[in-house]
Motif scaffolding. Sequence first.
Motif: not given
Length: 490
Positions: A27, A30, A159, A162-163, A178
């Motif tokens: 978490y 990210t 992650a 999302g990234i 994500q």
Amino acid sequence: MAEGLKLRTARTMKWNVIDRLSQQVLYAITGIVLARELTQADFGLVGAVLIFQAFANLLVDSGFSSALLQRKAPTRLDYSSVLWFNLLVAAALYAILWVCAPLIAQCFENDQRLIPLSRVMFLSFILNAAAIVQTNRFMKEMNVRPVAMSNAIGLAAGAVVGIWLAVSGCGAWAIVWQTIVAAAVKTSLLWIISRWTPLLRLSWHALRSFMSVGLGMMFTSLLNTIFLNLYSFFIGNRVGLVSLGYYTQSDKWSKMGSASISQVLTSTFVPVLSSVQDDAPRFRRMVRRMNRVTAYITVPAMLGLAVLATPLFHTLFGAKWDPSILLFRILLIRGIFVVLNSLYGNYMLALGRSKAIVAMETVRDVTAVIALAVTFPYMAIVTPTDPVWGVTVMLWGQLAATVISWIVALVTVSRITGVSAFAFVTDNLPYLALTLVAAAPVIPLLGSSLAPWLQLFAGFAAGLAVYLIANFLLRSRVQSDAIAYFRGRL
């Protein structure tokens, strides 16, 4: 027998800690990238959607997972019935929220971006509904390793997605996808690892047997969810999405501490306590020990983060999220009392006292609403240098309300468990005193000319060293047991 239970408890807590630690690391990685790439308004958009998703997740669970943990020996039919019920409720709620998406947008400046965002984001609670029973079965067996592995792999996959989307300029969609990917991967792995399949049957008789505990816990969770999300709704509705973004960021990072500790305690302690619920003297001894374990971990973790908040934020984000720092500190201090309230709820849950839990939760929410009413006129106040001035006032009021509710919970749990309120407090005070001692060498570092990352590293190392050494010199039983376990002596 006692030694075997002690060993299983230690192993369960170890894997729960590994699970939560791996989750928080992922978490954090990210979150750092997203906080640098996305705007405050992007976080505000997702924060608005999460308000409604929190209530949907609550209704999907229906309190039955807590009832399954409390029951000594759930059957395959019990698990199957809860699974199918959760999935049916999840599907129905998703259909309702899909239709209501335009109304959600109207609550937050009529921002039309919320409509597609919410319709995709809400898919995650259907995916999570499919994982509730599988997770519960592993927890009941005190076999947390598969849950930890599934959570870690799912979060890692989320992650990456999302990234990648954040760097590609997709804004709030990065957080949405994500969440979806993490939930899908985690749920799939749990089903593959468990090799458990449900009966193609839903027994209303089995569900009714959970009602006394399940409905009580659901109502408690409902009050708790209102309590946690009321602030986000009013901030977004009254102050705006930018201020909601600052609050969401501080709330998210503070919950990495309080929510993680609460979850570790629940998944570790409730199965253990429920197994000795009929042995009152042993139950009281375990309560005292769990009080000390909780204080040993919670107090230094939360207060340490509060002290190091400024170098932490500057190291991770630069000055972009400075208005969130004071909010973060207040939420961390409040988090100590939140964890203690959760711990007391675990004791009562293990004894099947759901009505007392509901009463305790009601008191907490009533005091929170009163504090919100008192601070509401100030909430929308902003200054040229402080866009969250009114939000800060609101959080100070909530901290006061949480302390009051903790006092009520302390009296209630003392009466139910037979452990005096004085014993509860004295179990915690030594670790508060040692934490304050450990903070002494850290505070001067914060005013130095060192770079933020050096202040953070040096402050963390100095505080941790003093805390561990002080516990060693005072012959802390909790610390010595932890060291002995990790050396394999248990």
